[in-house]
Design a protein around this motif. Structure first.
Motif, PDB file in Angstrom:
ATOM      1  N   ALA A 183       0.828  -1.217   0.000  1.00 24.69           N
ATOM      2  CA  ALA A 183       0.000   0.000   0.000  1.00 24.69           C
ATOM      3  C   ALA A 183       0.851   1.250   0.000  1.00 24.69           C
ATOM      4  O   ALA A 183       0.478   2.283  -0.563  1.00 24.69           O
ATOM      5  CB  ALA A 183      -0.928  -0.004   1.210  1.00 24.69           C
ATOM      6  N   LEU A 184       2.010   1.188   0.637  1.00 24.73           N
ATOM      7  CA  LEU A 184       2.853   2.378   0.721  1.00 24.73           C
ATOM      8  C   LEU A 184       3.679   2.579  -0.545  1.00 24.73           C
ATOM      9  O   LEU A 184       4.225   3.651  -0.764  1.00 24.73           O
ATOM     10  CB  LEU A 184       3.795   2.259   1.933  1.00 24.73           C
ATOM     11  CG  LEU A 184       3.110   2.220   3.299  1.00 24.73           C
ATOM     12  CD1 LEU A 184       4.152   2.055   4.405  1.00 24.73           C
ATOM     13  CD2 LEU A 184       2.295   3.479   3.532  1.00 24.73           C
ATOM     14  N   ASP A 185       3.788   1.528  -1.382  1.00 19.50           N
ATOM     15  CA  ASP A 185       4.639   1.613  -2.566  1.00 19.50           C
ATOM     16  C   ASP A 185       3.958   2.283  -3.752  1.00 19.50           C
ATOM     17  O   ASP A 185       4.620   2.784  -4.650  1.00 19.50           O
ATOM     18  CB  ASP A 185       5.069   0.202  -3.010  1.00 19.50           C
ATOM     19  CG  ASP A 185       6.070  -0.410  -2.057  1.00 19.50           C
ATOM     20  OD1 ASP A 185       6.832   0.353  -1.458  1.00 19.50           O
ATOM     21  OD2 ASP A 185       6.062  -1.643  -1.908  1.00 19.50           O
ATOM     22  N   VAL A 186       2.647   2.248  -3.788  1.00 23.34           N
ATOM     23  CA  VAL A 186       1.939   2.637  -5.007  1.00 23.34           C
ATOM     24  C   VAL A 186       2.090   4.126  -5.271  1.00 23.34           C
ATOM     25  O   VAL A 186       1.698   4.952  -4.467  1.00 23.34           O
ATOM     26  CB  VAL A 186       0.447   2.275  -4.914  1.00 23.34           C
ATOM     27  CG1 VAL A 186      -0.266   2.675  -6.197  1.00 23.34           C
ATOM     28  CG2 VAL A 186       0.299   0.788  -4.668  1.00 23.34           C
ATOM     29  N   ALA A 187       2.662   4.449  -6.409  1.00 22.81           N
ATOM     30  CA  ALA A 187       2.828   5.848  -6.820  1.00 22.81           C
ATOM     31  C   ALA A 187       2.755   5.903  -8.332  1.00 22.81           C
ATOM     32  O   ALA A 187       3.320   5.070  -9.023  1.00 22.81           O
ATOM     33  CB  ALA A 187       4.163   6.401  -6.329  1.00 22.81           C
ATOM     34  N   ASP A 188       2.032   6.884  -8.829  1.00 20.25           N
ATOM     35  CA  ASP A 188       1.864   7.009 -10.277  1.00 20.25           C
ATOM     36  C   ASP A 188       3.198   7.067 -11.007  1.00 20.25           C
ATOM     37  O   ASP A 188       3.398   6.410 -12.026  1.00 20.25           O
ATOM     38  CB  ASP A 188       1.052   8.274 -10.592  1.00 20.25           C
ATOM     39  CG  ASP A 188      -0.422   8.091 -10.261  1.00 20.25           C
ATOM     40  OD1 ASP A 188      -0.981   7.064 -10.648  1.00 20.25           O
ATOM     41  OD2 ASP A 188      -0.988   8.974  -9.611  1.00 20.25           O
ATOM     42  N   GLU A 189       4.122   7.868 -10.484  1.00 22.08           N
ATOM     43  CA  GLU A 189       5.399   8.061 -11.159  1.00 22.08           C
ATOM     44  C   GLU A 189       6.161   6.745 -11.258  1.00 22.08           C
ATOM     45  O   GLU A 189       6.723   6.416 -12.306  1.00 22.08           O
ATOM     46  CB  GLU A 189       6.238   9.095 -10.394  1.00 22.08           C
ATOM     47  CG  GLU A 189       7.468   9.579 -11.142  1.00 22.08           C
ATOM     48  CD  GLU A 189       7.135  10.506 -12.293  1.00 22.08           C
ATOM     49  OE1 GLU A 189       7.966  10.629 -13.203  1.00 22.08           O
ATOM     50  OE2 GLU A 189       6.035  11.100 -12.276  1.00 22.08           O
ATOM     51  N   ASP A 190       6.168   5.964 -10.181  1.00 21.95           N
ATOM     52  CA  ASP A 190       6.899   4.691 -10.185  1.00 21.95           C
ATOM     53  C   ASP A 190       6.285   3.698 -11.166  1.00 21.95           C
ATOM     54  O   ASP A 190       7.000   3.011 -11.899  1.00 21.95           O
ATOM     55  CB  ASP A 190       6.912   4.083  -8.779  1.00 21.95           C
ATOM     56  CG  ASP A 190       7.727   4.913  -7.795  1.00 21.95           C
ATOM     57  OD1 ASP A 190       8.542   5.738  -8.254  1.00 21.95           O
ATOM     58  OD2 ASP A 190       7.537   4.747  -6.576  1.00 21.95           O
ATOM     59  N   ILE A 191       4.952   3.600 -11.163  1.00 21.88           N
ATOM     60  CA  ILE A 191       4.270   2.683 -12.077  1.00 21.88           C
ATOM     61  C   ILE A 191       4.579   3.057 -13.525  1.00 21.88           C
ATOM     62  O   ILE A 191       4.911   2.216 -14.359  1.00 21.88           O
ATOM     63  CB  ILE A 191       2.747   2.722 -11.842  1.00 21.88           C
ATOM     64  CG1 ILE A 191       2.404   2.262 -10.428  1.00 21.88           C
ATOM     65  CG2 ILE A 191       2.027   1.881 -12.883  1.00 21.88           C
ATOM     66  CD1 ILE A 191       2.564   0.809 -10.169  1.00 21.88           C
ATOM     67  N   MET A 192       4.466   4.346 -13.832  1.00 17.66           N
ATOM     68  CA  MET A 192       4.709   4.811 -15.188  1.00 17.66           C
ATOM     69  C   MET A 192       6.150   4.526 -15.620  1.00 17.66           C
ATOM     70  O   MET A 192       6.395   4.059 -16.741  1.00 17.66           O
ATOM     71  CB  MET A 192       4.427   6.316 -15.280  1.00 17.66           C
ATOM     72  CG  MET A 192       4.627   6.899 -16.666  1.00 17.66           C
ATOM     73  SD  MET A 192       4.136   8.643 -16.731  1.00 17.66           S
ATOM     74  CE  MET A 192       5.377   9.382 -15.665  1.00 17.66           C
ATOM     75  N   GLU A 193       7.111   4.780 -14.747  1.00 20.42           N
ATOM     76  CA  GLU A 193       8.513   4.560 -15.100  1.00 20.42           C
ATOM     77  C   GLU A 193       8.805   3.077 -15.315  1.00 20.42           C
ATOM     78  O   GLU A 193       9.653   2.724 -16.129  1.00 20.42           O
ATOM     79  CB  GLU A 193       9.428   5.136 -14.013  1.00 20.42           C
ATOM     80  CG  GLU A 193       9.440   6.660 -13.957  1.00 20.42           C
ATOM     81  CD  GLU A 193       9.797   7.306 -15.284  1.00 20.42           C
ATOM     82  OE1 GLU A 193      10.696   6.775 -15.982  1.00 20.42           O
ATOM     83  OE2 GLU A 193       9.171   8.326 -15.642  1.00 20.42           O
ATOM     84  N   LYS A 194       8.126   2.198 -14.589  1.00 21.02           N
ATOM     85  CA  LYS A 194       8.324   0.763 -14.795  1.00 21.02           C
ATOM     86  C   LYS A 194       7.802   0.338 -16.165  1.00 21.02           C
ATOM     87  O   LYS A 194       8.449  -0.458 -16.871  1.00 21.02           O
ATOM     88  CB  LYS A 194       7.637  -0.033 -13.679  1.00 21.02           C
ATOM     89  CG  LYS A 194       7.735  -1.544 -13.837  1.00 21.02           C
ATOM     90  CD  LYS A 194       9.162  -2.055 -13.967  1.00 21.02           C
ATOM     91  CE  LYS A 194       9.977  -1.831 -12.718  1.00 21.02           C
ATOM     92  NZ  LYS A 194      11.310  -2.481 -12.788  1.00 21.02           N
ATOM     93  N   VAL A 195       6.650   0.851 -16.569  1.00 22.09           N
ATOM     94  CA  VAL A 195       6.134   0.571 -17.914  1.00 22.09           C
ATOM     95  C   VAL A 195       7.137   1.022 -18.967  1.00 22.09           C
ATOM     96  O   VAL A 195       7.445   0.300 -19.919  1.00 22.09           O
ATOM     97  CB  VAL A 195       4.781   1.278 -18.134  1.00 22.09           C
ATOM     98  CG1 VAL A 195       4.336   1.122 -19.584  1.00 22.09           C
ATOM     99  CG2 VAL A 195       3.721   0.713 -17.213  1.00 22.09           C
ATOM    100  N   ILE A 196       7.655   2.220 -18.787  1.00 23.56           N
ATOM    101  CA  ILE A 196       8.615   2.768 -19.746  1.00 23.56           C
ATOM    102  C   ILE A 196       9.886   1.919 -19.788  1.00 23.56           C
ATOM    103  O   ILE A 196      10.443   1.655 -20.859  1.00 23.56           O
ATOM    104  CB  ILE A 196       8.933   4.236 -19.394  1.00 23.56           C
ATOM    105  CG1 ILE A 196       7.689   5.105 -19.611  1.00 23.56           C
ATOM    106  CG2 ILE A 196      10.101   4.763 -20.230  1.00 23.56           C
ATOM    107  CD1 ILE A 196       7.823   6.521 -19.081  1.00 23.56           C
ATOM    108  N   GLU A 197      10.334   1.472 -18.638  1.00 28.70           N
ATOM    109  CA  GLU A 197      11.542   0.648 -18.567  1.00 28.70           C
ATOM    110  C   GLU A 197      11.381  -0.636 -19.388  1.00 28.70           C
ATOM    111  O   GLU A 197      12.282  -1.033 -20.143  1.00 28.70           O
ATOM    112  CB  GLU A 197      11.847   0.295 -17.113  1.00 28.70           C
ATOM    113  CG  GLU A 197      13.075  -0.599 -16.934  1.00 28.70           C
ATOM    114  CD  GLU A 197      13.258  -1.041 -15.493  1.00 28.70           C
ATOM    115  OE1 GLU A 197      14.077  -1.945 -15.266  1.00 28.70           O
ATOM    116  OE2 GLU A 197      12.570  -0.492 -14.595  1.00 28.70           O
TER     117      GLU A 197
END
Length: 599
Positions: free
Chosen positions: A555-569
């Motif tokens: 629950a503490l990990d979820v962040a839009d920026e992190d999710i988006m960067e993982k998709v891009i990676e």
């Protein structure tokens, strides 16, 4: 499945200030969210209203206030109204209501937290700048037709090079094969011909102040590479470059294009074969010939260009011959880089320079990432923009943005059809079950597995007969995954499905790029690309990568920026460059991609 977290961001699509019941006469209003602000326009009667596209984004940490100016007893006063963001977040998370209303001394403030429909970001970009607009300058016979044809995937007769003097710079040259491209053509500058020189200058200067739709985005100034000792620049060309360096022509990028580079290398090969390397291996001669050609180009073209006073003008040596298509990729990449230097990298012109070209798939992926970052990829974790929309609609808008940016020649709109969308949804649904771990291998190795799958499918189809279907694993009309009917929520299943859809669709389209080579798409070609990717280890690698990441979230990990960067990676890992395109296409067997059903 339990949600991972309460929404951490809210989209603010619009705001209305209704003061019909208040004695306060508001003269102006401004909304402030964190460090961002926006004026609110006066609407009919005693109200102000403003829509935001893209929406402003509100986080828990941001302040949210209205800054209003009004008159009282003929004295102008200013008031700040702080809105209750905590109530806003609670209402958004718990209720179906998508408007937040707050009263402040008979002033009614309405905050719109959703819009009626999910609009594609690409359609907004295309509305402002529907085509990449380029001016090509060069004498008849210099090779402009072939250059434009291969770089933008259009018919070769778009420029009538066999009609000297026929070029009309004002005429918009368009092609049904590429609706995101428009060309202006100008003949080169003859010595003493100031008339054409001034026509070109006036055309460029006039376009500077126009809207993005009509502005000139780039200029290619084409010269055939001369033989040693031959003239490179005429007086008119030198004066034109002086105008560019002095700023008269504005910020529109000018790239010098040295054409027919293959002929220079051929001359070097013939010379070497007859002299010092006589009897050497062909590959040795070719390598030395390319080195000699590079040195000769520097001597007869680049050196004289760089000797001219003022800042350097970028250049590229190109050939439209099959073995040299990588030079066209270098040219379009350099053009995009120059546009980025003169405008924001995510501006409409910068995106359209990548969308219009047809020789560099990496630029299409880069543009897709830019479009995704503008709006929807930012919302995969918080669902700030997807709130209360069905998953099917969320996937549809992601689908539209990605497909639009690839700009395939798709006259029947197969890629936007229910059949292809159903294939993609089924792929994502089929890979949501637990799978055996697949270890991602190197980029080129993964793509060789896709090419191998293409070869296997082609061989099977050939054995079955010329009219045999590719038989992609879905029936027309589309199989819909279970989750498609659900409302998008911030949960692992929704995040994982969205991430997988973006990555799988991008890589299926990159596979289709290898097959299509700017030809009109058929269902047969699309099904072959889909089935090859679906059968390759790459699909499992991608899903495992995403699944491992999403499973590790708390629950503490979820962040839009992190999710988006993982998709891009993930997407960037499997992106292929121009050199890889040539190598991979060499290994794809010939296949008849015409459609037996006439599609």
């Amino acid at each position: 499945m339990a949600t991972l977290a309460v929404s951490s961001h809210l989209p603010v699509h619009g705001i209305t200030i209704d003061f019909t019941r208040s004695r306060t006469n508001i003269e102006s209003a401004e909304v402030r969210i964190g460090r961002s602000s926006s004026q609110i326009q006066r609407d009919a009667g005693k109200s102000f209203q403003q829509k935001f596209s893209p929406p402003m984004v509100l986080s828990h940490r941001d302040s949210f206030s209205l800054h209003i100016q009004y008159k009282k007893c003929f004295v102008t006063k200013i008031k700040n109204i702080n809105l209750k963001t905590g109530d806003m977040f609670r209402m958004y998370s718990e209720n179906e209501e998508q408007e937040y209303v707050e009263l402040h001394k008979k002033i009614r403030i309405i905050v719109a937290l959703s819009e009626a429909e999910l609009r594609s970001t690409s359609s907004d970009i295309f509305q402002k700048c529907p085509r990449f607009r380029i001016l090509v300058i060069g004498k008849s016979g210099v090779g402009k037709s072939s250059l434009i044809s291969y770089a933008f995937g259009v018919e070769k007769n778009i420029i009538s090079e066999n009609q000297p003097g026929a070029a009309d710079i004002e005429k918009e040259l368009k092609s049904p094969q590429n609706k995101r491209f428009v060309l202006h053509d100008s003949k080169g500058f003859e010595a003493g011909d100031r008339y054409n020189l001034e026509i070109v200058r006036d055309f460029i200067v006039r376009r500077k102040g126009m809207s993005p739709e009509h502005q000139l985005h780039a200029i290619w100034f084409c010269f055939e590479i001369p033989r040693a000792g031959g003239p490179f620049l005429e007086n008119g060309a030198e004066e034109f470059l002086e105008w560019k360096r002095s700023g008269i022509l504005g910020d529109v990028p000018v790239i010098i294009v040295f054409t027919k580079y293959d002929m220079l290398i051929d001359r070097m090969e013939r010379t070497l074969a007859q002299t010092t390397l006589d009897g050497s291996d062909d590959e040795v001669i070719k390598k030395h010939a390319r080195d000699e050609a590079k040195a000769e180009l520097q001597n007869i073209c680049v050196g004289p260009l760089q000797a001219l006073p003022g800042p350097d003008i970028p250049y590229a040596a190109v050939s439209a011959e099959e073995d040299f298509r990588g030079t066209l990729s270098d040219l379009v990449e350099k053009t995009k880089h120059c546009i980025d230097q003169h405008s924001a990298p995510d501006s409409e012109a910068a995106v359209m320079s990548s969308v219009a070209q047809r020789v560099h798939p990496g630029l299409n992926i880069d543009a897709s990432i830019k479009v995704g970052k503008k709006r929807y990829w930012k919302s995969l974790a918080s669902c700030a923009l997807f709130k209360n929309h069905q998953m099917v609609h969320c996937l549809d808008v992601l689908h539209t943005d990605i497909v639009d940016v690839w700009n395939f020649y798709d006259p029947q709109s197969h890629l936007h059809g229910t059949n292809f969308k159903g294939m993609m949804r089924k792929m994502v649904n089929d890979t949501t079950a637990e799978r055996t771990r697949a270890n991602p291998i190197q980029n080129i190795g993964s793509w060789l597995s896709v090419v191998g799958a293409i070869a296997g499918i082609v061989a099977a189809v050939a054995a079955a007969g010329p009219a045999a279907p590719i038989a992609a694993p879905i029936a027309a009309g589309a199989v819909l995954a279970v989750y498609v009917g659900q409302v998008y929520q911030t949960c692992r299943a929704a995040i994982q499905s969205s991430m997988a859809y973006i990555a799988h669709l991008t890589l299926v389209l990159q596979t289709l790029y290898l097959l299509s080579e700017s030809q009109a798409l058929t269902l047969r070609a699309i099904e072959l690309a889909f089935k090859a990717y679906d059968a390759s280890p790459m699909k499992e690698e991608v899903f495992t990568w995403i699944q491992d990441y999403v499973t590790s979230l708390t629950a503490l990990d979820v962040a839009d920026e992190d999710i988006m960067e993982k998709v891009i990676e993930v997407i960037q890992f499997y992106k292929i460059d121009a050199a890889q395109v040539s190598k991979l296409r060499e290994q794809i067997p010939h296949v008849d991609l015409s459609a037996p059903d006439g599609s």
